[in-house]
Scaffold this motif. Structure first.
Motif, short mmCIF file in Angstrom:
data_model
loop_
_atom_site.label_atom_id
_atom_site.label_comp_id
_atom_site.label_asym_id
_atom_site.label_seq_id
_atom_site.Cartn_x
_atom_site.Cartn_y
_atom_site.Cartn_z
N GLY A 3 0.81 -1.21 0.00
CA GLY A 3 0.00 0.00 0.00
C GLY A 3 0.84 1.26 0.00
N GLU A 4 0.16 2.37 0.20
CA GLU A 4 0.84 3.66 0.21
C GLU A 4 0.02 4.66 1.02
OE1 GLU A 4 1.99 7.07 -2.97
OE2 GLU A 4 2.43 5.00 -3.51
N ILE A 36 -15.68 -9.36 4.80
CA ILE A 36 -15.25 -8.03 5.23
C ILE A 36 -14.44 -8.23 6.50
CG2 ILE A 36 -17.15 -6.75 4.18
CD1 ILE A 36 -18.41 -6.56 6.97
N TYR A 37 -13.59 -7.27 6.78
CA TYR A 37 -12.80 -7.37 8.00
C TYR A 37 -12.63 -5.98 8.60
CZ TYR A 37 -8.77 -5.65 5.39
OH TYR A 37 -7.93 -4.90 4.64
N GLY A 38 -12.36 -5.98 9.85
CA GLY A 38 -12.04 -4.76 10.58
C GLY A 38 -11.14 -5.13 11.74
N GLY A 39 -10.37 -4.17 12.20
CA GLY A 39 -9.50 -4.50 13.31
C GLY A 39 -8.80 -3.30 13.89
N LEU A 40 -8.10 -3.59 14.99
CA LEU A 40 -7.31 -2.58 15.71
C LEU A 40 -5.86 -3.03 15.75
CD1 LEU A 40 -9.66 -1.90 18.75
CD2 LEU A 40 -9.32 -0.45 16.75
N ILE A 89 -10.08 -1.49 7.90
CA ILE A 89 -11.31 -2.08 7.40
C ILE A 89 -11.08 -2.46 5.95
CG2 ILE A 89 -12.36 0.10 6.69
CD1 ILE A 89 -15.02 -1.14 7.86
N GLY A 90 -11.72 -3.53 5.49
CA GLY A 90 -11.50 -3.93 4.11
C GLY A 90 -12.44 -5.03 3.65
N LEU A 91 -12.26 -5.41 2.39
CA LEU A 91 -13.08 -6.41 1.73
C LEU A 91 -12.15 -7.40 1.04
CD1 LEU A 91 -15.97 -7.25 0.68
CD2 LEU A 91 -15.45 -5.84 -1.32
N HIS A 118 -6.05 1.27 6.01
CA HIS A 118 -5.42 1.22 7.33
C HIS A 118 -5.00 2.64 7.68
CE1 HIS A 118 -2.43 0.20 10.40
NE2 HIS A 118 -3.07 -0.96 10.50
N THR A 119 -5.28 3.07 8.90
CA THR A 119 -5.00 4.47 9.26
C THR A 119 -3.51 4.81 9.26
OG1 THR A 119 -5.11 3.88 11.61
CG2 THR A 119 -7.11 4.80 10.60
#
Length: 174
Positions: free
Chosen positions: A36-37, A107-111, A145-147, A161-162
């Motif tokens: 990513g970037e 879908i996913y999400g996380g910390l 968060i993503g797919l 991703h933040t």
């Protein structure tokens, strides 16, 4: 401040939706890499999923080492303070929760928790040489968060991703 409020609302809404959905059972185990970037800095991660949970180790190449700075040598006795600079790339670990949308889509999400080192930069007034030594570690909370789409034993994904920014993923299910 307004941007931070929107992020918190987005995160809380996503976590509520994830908690209402059924856990993923379509993926027994999966392994993936992502690229990513964010802010013109490249990022990389490696993830492993087991049923509805996953761990992802990620890095953001966001530090620029300067040729004129000695990062390992001893400081001179007499020096001038120049400021604090980032010494290492940002790296960390995320815990993700996966949810089935269908047989092919998840879908996913996380910390996550990410860190990098900060160093104090000084300059020798006699020689002009600059030095940087470890000062502290800065830690940041992250969320993602993503797919993901599964085709046969392959998996493709897109996420945000933040810390690491927008990223594409490719992996396999076994």
């Amino acid at each position: 401040m307004n941007f931070m409020r929107k992020q918190l609302i987005f995160l809380a809404g996503g976590l509520i939706l994830l908690s209402l959905a059924q856990p993923s059972m379509a993926v027994d185990r999966a392994l993936w890499v992502s690229r990513g970037e964010k802010d013109n800095c490249s990022s990389f991660s490696l993830g492993y999923a087991w049923r509805s949970y996953a761990l992802e180790v990620g890095f953001l190449n966001d530090v620029v080492y300067q040729n004129g700075i000695d990062y390992f040598g001893p400081w001179p006795d007499d020096y001038q303070l120049l400021g604090v600079e980032q010494r290492t790339s940002t790296g960390g670990l995320d815990l993700l929760f996966l949810v089935d949308l269908s047989k092919q889509f998840l879908i996913y999400g996380g910390l996550g928790l990410y860190y990098h080192e900060l160093g104090q930069t000084v300059q020798d007034p006699d020689t002009g040489k600059k030095y940087n030594q470890y000062l502290t570690t800065e830690t940041t909370l992250a969320h993602s968060i993503g797919l993901k789409y599964q085709w046969a034993k392959l998996q493709f994904g897109l996420g945000y991703h933040t810390i690491r920014g927008l990223n594409g993923q490719v992996g396999f299910v076994f």
